[in-house]
Write a protein that holds these residues in place. Structure first.
Motif, PDB file in Angstrom:
ATOM      1  N   UNK A   1       6.184  -1.366  -5.608  1.00 34.74           N
ATOM      2  CA  UNK A   1       6.068   0.089  -5.644  1.00 34.74           C
ATOM      3  C   UNK A   1       5.770   0.594  -7.051  1.00 34.74           C
ATOM      4  N   UNK A   2       6.257  -0.134  -8.062  1.00 35.45           N
ATOM      5  CA  UNK A   2       6.010   0.263  -9.455  1.00 35.45           C
ATOM      6  C   UNK A   2       4.512   0.255  -9.763  1.00 35.45           C
ATOM      7  N   UNK A   3       3.789  -0.666  -9.140  1.00 33.47           N
ATOM      8  CA  UNK A   3       2.344  -0.759  -9.351  1.00 33.47           C
ATOM      9  C   UNK A   3       1.646   0.482  -8.788  1.00 33.47           C
ATOM     10  N   UNK A   4       2.071   0.906  -7.601  1.00 34.78           N
ATOM     11  CA  UNK A   4       1.509   2.119  -6.984  1.00 34.78           C
ATOM     12  C   UNK A   4       1.835   3.337  -7.848  1.00 34.78           C
ATOM     13  N   UNK A   5       3.078   3.394  -8.343  1.00 36.59           N
ATOM     14  CA  UNK A   5       3.505   4.529  -9.167  1.00 36.59           C
ATOM     15  C   UNK A   5       2.667   4.622 -10.443  1.00 36.59           C
ATOM     16  N   UNK A   6       2.371   3.464 -11.040  1.00 37.14           N
ATOM     17  CA  UNK A   6       1.580   3.451 -12.275  1.00 37.14           C
ATOM     18  C   UNK A   6       0.169   3.987 -12.042  1.00 37.14           C
ATOM     19  N   UNK A   7      -0.385   3.710 -10.852  1.00 44.10           N
ATOM     20  CA  UNK A   7      -1.754   4.156 -10.548  1.00 44.10           C
ATOM     21  C   UNK A   7      -1.801   5.665 -10.332  1.00 44.10           C
ATOM     22  N   UNK A   8      -0.919   6.173  -9.473  1.00 48.43           N
ATOM     23  CA  UNK A   8      -0.980   7.604  -9.140  1.00 48.43           C
ATOM     24  C   UNK A   8      -0.474   8.480 -10.276  1.00 48.43           C
ATOM     25  N   UNK A   9       0.345   7.923 -11.192  1.00 50.29           N
ATOM     26  CA  UNK A   9       0.896   8.732 -12.282  1.00 50.29           C
ATOM     27  C   UNK A   9      -0.165   9.124 -13.303  1.00 50.29           C
TER      28      UNK A   9
ATOM     29  N   UNK B   1       8.536  16.496   1.816  1.00 52.03           N
ATOM     30  CA  UNK B   1       9.816  17.040   2.271  1.00 52.03           C
ATOM     31  C   UNK B   1      10.824  15.906   2.377  1.00 52.03           C
ATOM     32  N   UNK B   2      12.108  16.250   2.334  1.00 50.89           N
ATOM     33  CA  UNK B   2      13.165  15.233   2.333  1.00 50.89           C
ATOM     34  C   UNK B   2      13.119  14.379   3.590  1.00 50.89           C
ATOM     35  N   UNK B   3      12.738  14.970   4.733  1.00 52.56           N
ATOM     36  CA  UNK B   3      12.724  14.245   6.006  1.00 52.56           C
ATOM     37  C   UNK B   3      11.736  13.081   6.008  1.00 52.56           C
ATOM     38  N   UNK B   4      10.781  13.066   5.068  1.00 53.13           N
ATOM     39  CA  UNK B   4       9.806  11.967   5.007  1.00 53.13           C
ATOM     40  C   UNK B   4      10.408  10.699   4.418  1.00 53.13           C
ATOM     41  N   UNK B   5      11.533  10.809   3.711  1.00 52.95           N
ATOM     42  CA  UNK B   5      12.154   9.651   3.072  1.00 52.95           C
ATOM     43  C   UNK B   5      12.824   8.742   4.092  1.00 52.95           C
ATOM     44  N   UNK B   6      13.033   7.506   3.706  1.00 50.99           N
ATOM     45  CA  UNK B   6      13.812   6.558   4.500  1.00 50.99           C
ATOM     46  C   UNK B   6      14.460   5.551   3.558  1.00 50.99           C
ATOM     47  N   UNK B   7      15.709   5.229   3.807  1.00 46.97           N
ATOM     48  CA  UNK B   7      16.467   4.331   2.927  1.00 46.97           C
ATOM     49  C   UNK B   7      15.872   2.933   2.841  1.00 46.97           C
ATOM     50  N   UNK B   8      15.050   2.545   3.817  1.00 49.06           N
ATOM     51  CA  UNK B   8      14.569   1.168   3.876  1.00 49.06           C
ATOM     52  C   UNK B   8      13.394   0.895   2.947  1.00 49.06           C
ATOM     53  N   UNK B   9      12.787   1.930   2.347  1.00 49.76           N
ATOM     54  CA  UNK B   9      11.573   1.747   1.556  1.00 49.76           C
ATOM     55  C   UNK B   9      11.646   2.472   0.219  1.00 49.76           C
ATOM     56  N   UNK B  10      10.564   2.376  -0.541  1.00 52.56           N
ATOM     57  CA  UNK B  10      10.413   3.093  -1.800  1.00 52.56           C
ATOM     58  C   UNK B  10       9.382   4.212  -1.630  1.00 52.56           C
ATOM     59  N   UNK B  11       9.532   5.264  -2.430  1.00 51.47           N
ATOM     60  CA  UNK B  11       8.607   6.389  -2.389  1.00 51.47           C
ATOM     61  C   UNK B  11       8.243   6.787  -3.816  1.00 51.47           C
ATOM     62  N   UNK B  12       7.041   7.335  -3.971  1.00 53.93           N
ATOM     63  CA  UNK B  12       6.591   7.810  -5.281  1.00 53.93           C
ATOM     64  C   UNK B  12       6.352   9.310  -5.181  1.00 53.93           C
ATOM     65  N   UNK B  13       7.066  10.078  -6.005  1.00 51.66           N
ATOM     66  CA  UNK B  13       6.915  11.532  -6.030  1.00 51.66           C
ATOM     67  C   UNK B  13       6.125  11.907  -7.277  1.00 51.66           C
ATOM     68  N   UNK B  14       4.952  12.457  -7.077  1.00 48.95           N
ATOM     69  CA  UNK B  14       4.072  12.829  -8.172  1.00 48.95           C
ATOM     70  C   UNK B  14       4.132  14.335  -8.389  1.00 48.95           C
ATOM     71  N   UNK B  15       4.626  14.758  -9.546  1.00 46.34           N
ATOM     72  CA  UNK B  15       4.688  16.168  -9.908  1.00 46.34           C
ATOM     73  C   UNK B  15       3.744  16.438 -11.075  1.00 46.34           C
TER      74      UNK B  15
ATOM     75  N   UNK C   1       0.835  -1.190   0.000  1.00 55.27           N
ATOM     76  CA  UNK C   1       0.000   0.000   0.000  1.00 55.27           C
ATOM     77  C   UNK C   1       0.873   1.244   0.000  1.00 55.27           C
ATOM     78  N   UNK C   2       0.318   2.334  -0.534  1.00 56.48           N
ATOM     79  CA  UNK C   2       1.017   3.614  -0.553  1.00 56.48           C
ATOM     80  C   UNK C   2       0.266   4.605   0.306  1.00 56.48           C
ATOM     81  N   UNK C   3       0.996   5.375   1.113  1.00 54.08           N
ATOM     82  CA  UNK C   3       0.385   6.335   2.029  1.00 54.08           C
ATOM     83  C   UNK C   3       0.958   7.725   1.775  1.00 54.08           C
TER      84      UNK C   3
END
Length: 823
Positions: free
Chosen positions: A643-651, A609-623, A602-604
């Motif tokens: 994570x690619x599946x989540x990225x495809x949906x929100x993109x 902001x940069x502080x929301x990132x963490x090396x242990x996971x993937x993130x999707x940035x939608x611009x 799931x994606x939340x």
């Protein structure tokens, strides 16, 4: 998913139009400016002499201040560039960004900051050096004391530079490997050998390029203490020239193209979102070649199809079709007989590499992604083998035997050794069936993973789904194409219908999901409509209340890895509230993606902001124009695929590009409000499948530890102490209302918990980190997706009587003040 063909028309813009595109630098022609340059050395910025401004080393980072005015105005304006070489260390890169920020503050916050990486220099950056920009090999060592880096610089007395550009605004020279294969007929080169700088002029270069290269040759003559410059035409080289390159050899002798291309064009081809998308990359460099995809290079003379090592078969086939269509189209001006050259990653010929300034043969191997789990397992095996070889040996020599004998004398063999269990019985009472003392905790049992009842999967999640959202006290059907997408300010009802194996009888589960920011009336309405639906189905369904962040596995599974929690929602249904519909409107959204497999991922939505990132996971940035999948260094291939599946949906059809941690373009950090610190967690000493949260409390009169599963931020009880096991560290979170006894025993318990672990190999290396409510570091909050720093304040209990009394006091005070005013 519907197959979408790439838009060839989007690729047919003229080369001149592509070259004229803005490079996002806020500077115009006619400006009058000055340049100051500092190099990062031991975390400090050291000024460069004016005659060395424009000369960079690829192992360093620099800060450049450009001060200018735009006549007739006399107001000074500033641009701060921080340039980072391909081999610059992380501490140098970080220091350059830090000093750029400090300089910005010193100048009142008015400058524009621009991060520049080697090979991606914008045109204005090159223009401020007036054709005198040179990139040398080497650099200063890292500022850290515990590394083995040493200062590097070319010391063999031979240096080859590839010169690019045709005028004082875009010319620069870059160090190339000293071999014949580095040459190309289409450009000019400078070879410094002994006391001579040879200016080699390729047959495909023109007079303007020769003049620009002459300027670079003059700089190298002074920098490398040479005596003269000797011009050499291609085909007329003296023997000494080839000797400096290690001997004569083959290099690209390119024929002239049938059409003039102002500069080569690179296209990125990927089916990351489920269908092939093609996007042009401007101002490209070798780092833009994505080893997971296919790239198309239009060099004028030919179309190169570069196949990344990780490209799939569908991408390869579709990219070939796209390349053929591109060549066949008349508007591209390529002849229909133009060759399409297929090249495999790692086997690039010189005719291809010539278009990438400073090409490195080891680039892809050096930047190859390594699965952290596989690496950790490999390291564990190596450590075990080393430990096996390190078994204690019996003393053999007379001297060794004497030493062991002396040590043996120091041991008191007559001293009784008490069995640990007997010692416990002696101090706490024997285990004779009577209850032991309340603070006895079985720490070994805590390591046995317990699965809550809600985690038992009733089926494989392939049943029928219906979803409704609560709007103005009504349940409104949600479009099927958006099933799995929830807003954190709303409440929903999900009816799941399924049949058990070997049965045709339909069974039901009614989930009612409530977002963290959903209003009370929406939550109440979701519960009421759930009860109504239960009655309509004859009381057969199972009702399950689901709160945001506590979604059971089966709930996530029914959405097949397409569950997304977005920001916003509809307002409360009550007319006397001040609520309004909320939704993200700044065109930038960041989603934290977590889950080990694509069926429960799931994606939340999290703060951009940069502080929301963490090396242990993937993130999707939608611009607004594109979507970026950021891959943390600690994430696995399975997590990336999910994570690619989540990225495809929100993109929503936009191009999705994958970016590894540490390789982010400047536009990525700009969308997040600037580069900043985030949780870069070290690898755990053992592989922990999921973090585990325990509550430590003496609320029942005795100190006890109990696991909470699944857990979310709202489970952090501000009246108690919580213990979070992340595999590498054990965090002890202290609530504001926790008493002294809970605080002390929790720290002791954390140490005992680590000692009882059957998994940790090096228990002495496990760290216990104490943090306090309201002051949580990012290394702690990263384990709570969608962390809200204001949650405890929002959910803080307020005595309704005291609240009413306070409101009456404030009203009375306001009335008295108004009465005094009118008097």
């Amino acid at each position: 998913m519907t197959e979408v063909e790439p838009d060839i028309n989007a690729l047919k813009i003229s080369a001149n139009a592509a070259a004229a595109q803005d490079d996002n630098t806020p500077a115009n022609a006619g400006e009058v400016g000055s340049v100051e340059v500092w190099r990062i050395e031991d975390f400090e910025k050291v000024p460069l002499p004016p005659d060395e401004c424009g000369q960079f080393f690829d192992g360093d980072s620099y800060v450049i201040l450009y001060t200018y005015t735009k006549p007739p105005s006399t107001t000074k304006e500033y641009i701060i560039y921080f340039w980072q070489g391909n081999y610059s260390t992380q501490d140098e890169e970080g220091a350059s960004a830090l000093h750029a920020t400090e300089l910005d503050e010193k100048l009142g916050g008015t400058p524009v900051q621009v991060r520049v990486t080697q090979g991606k220099e914008p045109q204005h950056f090159r223009a401020i050096f007036h054709g005198c920009m040179v990139i040398h090999a080497g650099g200063k060592a890292s500022g850290f004391k515990n590394v083995d880096a040493e200062d590097e610089e070319d010391t063999d007395g031979i240096a080859l530079y590839h010169v690019y550009g045709t005028n004082s605004e875009n010319t620069y020279g870059i160090h190339a490997e000293e071999k014949a294969a580095s040459l190309t007929s289409r450009d000019c080169f400078c070879l410094a050998y002994g006391k001579t700088v040879y200016l080699w002029i390729g047959k495909g270069s023109n007079d303007a390029e020769e003049m620009a290269a002459s300027k670079i040759a003059e700089i190298l003559k002074k920098k490398l203490y040479c005596r003269k410059i000797e011009k050499v035409k291609e085909g007329k080289e003296p023997a000494r020239f080839w000797k400096g390159l290690g001997g004569k050899g083959d290099y690209p002798k390119e024929r002239h193209s049938q059409y003039e291309l102002a500069r080569p064009r690179l296209f990125h081809c990927s089916n990351f979102t489920g269908f092939l998308q093609v996007e042009e990359i401007l101002d490209f460099a070798q780092s833009d070649l994505n080893d997971d995809d296919v790239m198309i290079l239009d060099a004028g003379v030919a179309l190169y199809l570069w196949i990344g090592a990780g490209a799939n078969e569908q991408e390869k086939l579709k990219a070939v079709e796209t390349a053929k269509e591109y060549v066949a189209d008349a508007e591209t001006k390529l002849t229909k007989k133009a060759s399409i050259v297929t090249i495999q990653s790692g086997k690039e010929p010189a005719c291809f590499t010539q278009y990438f300034a400073g090409w490195e043969d080891e680039f892809f191997e050096r930047n190859k992604w390594v699965d952290p789990v596989a690496k950790m397992e490999e390291e564990a095996k190596a450590a075990a083998a080393e430990a096996k070889d390190d078994l204690p040996l019996e003393p053999t020599t007379a001297y060794a035997k004497a030493v062991f004998a002396e040590k043996d004398k120091a041991i008191d063999h007559d001293k009784p050794v008490i069995n640990p269990e007997a010692y416990y019985d002696l101090t706490h009472g024997k285990d004779d069936g009577k209850p032991r003392k309340s603070y006895e905790i079985d720490y070994a049992a805590l390591h046995e993973k317990k699965v809550s009842e809600t985690e038992d999967l009733v089926d494989d999640g392939n049943g029928k789904i219906e979803v409704w959202r609560i709007e103005d006290f009504q349940k409104v059907p949600v479009p099927k194409e958006t099933y799995g997408q929830f807003y954190d300010g709303d409440s929903y009802i999900v009816l799941y219908t399924y049949t058990e194996p070997n049965s045709t009888t339909e069974k039901y589960i009614i989930y009612f999901w409530q977002g963290n920011h959903s209003s009370q009336d929406e939550k109440g309405a979701s519960a009421i409509f759930t009860a109504v639906a239960d009655e309509e189905l004859g009381g057969l369904p199972i009702q399950v209340r689901v709160t945001q962040g506590k979604e059971p596995r089966h709930f996530r599974k029914i959405f097949k890895g397409a569950m997304i929690i977005r920001y916003g929602g509809v307002a409360s249904g009550f007319n006397n509230t001040d609520e309004v519909d909320t939704i993200d409107t700044d065109n930038v959204e960041l989603y934290h993606v977590y889950g080990k497999s694509d069926d429960v991922t799931m994606g939340v939505y999290v703060e951009e902001k940069a502080a929301s990132l963490t090396s242990r996971d993937c993130f999707v940035l939608l611009c607004k124009r594109r979507t970026t999948l950021w891959v943390g260094s600690g994430s696995t291939e399975g997590e990336v695929a999910a994570a690619a599946k989540i990225a495809a949906i929100v993109s929503n059809g936009k191009m999705v590009s994958k970016v590894r941690e540490g390789k982010e373009p400047a536009s990525f950090w700009k969308a997040l409000g600037g580069k900043g610190e985030y949780a870069k967690g070290r690898q755990a000493t053992f592989a922990l499948e999921d973090p585990r949260l325990f509550k430590c409390s003496d609320a029942i009169g005795a100190f006890s530890i109990s696991e909470i599963t699944p857990f979310a931020q709202e489970d952090l009880d501000d009246d108690d102490v919580m213990m979070l096991d992340t595999g590498g560290n054990v965090f002890v979170w202290v609530g504001k209302g926790a008493n002294q006894d809970e605080r002390e025993k929790s720290m002791e318990s954390a140490a005992k918990y680590i000692d009882a672990s059957p998994h940790r190999k090096n228990k002495d290396k496990s760290i216990i980190v104490q943090c306090f409510s309201g002051e949580e570091p990012s290394v702690f909050t990263q384990f709570f997706p969608g962390w809200d720093p204001t949650l405890l304040e929002k959910t803080k209990f307020v005595d309704p009587y005291q609240k009413k009394l306070q409101a009456e006091k404030e009203a009375a005070a306001a009335a008295a003040a108004a009465s005094w005013w009118w008097q």
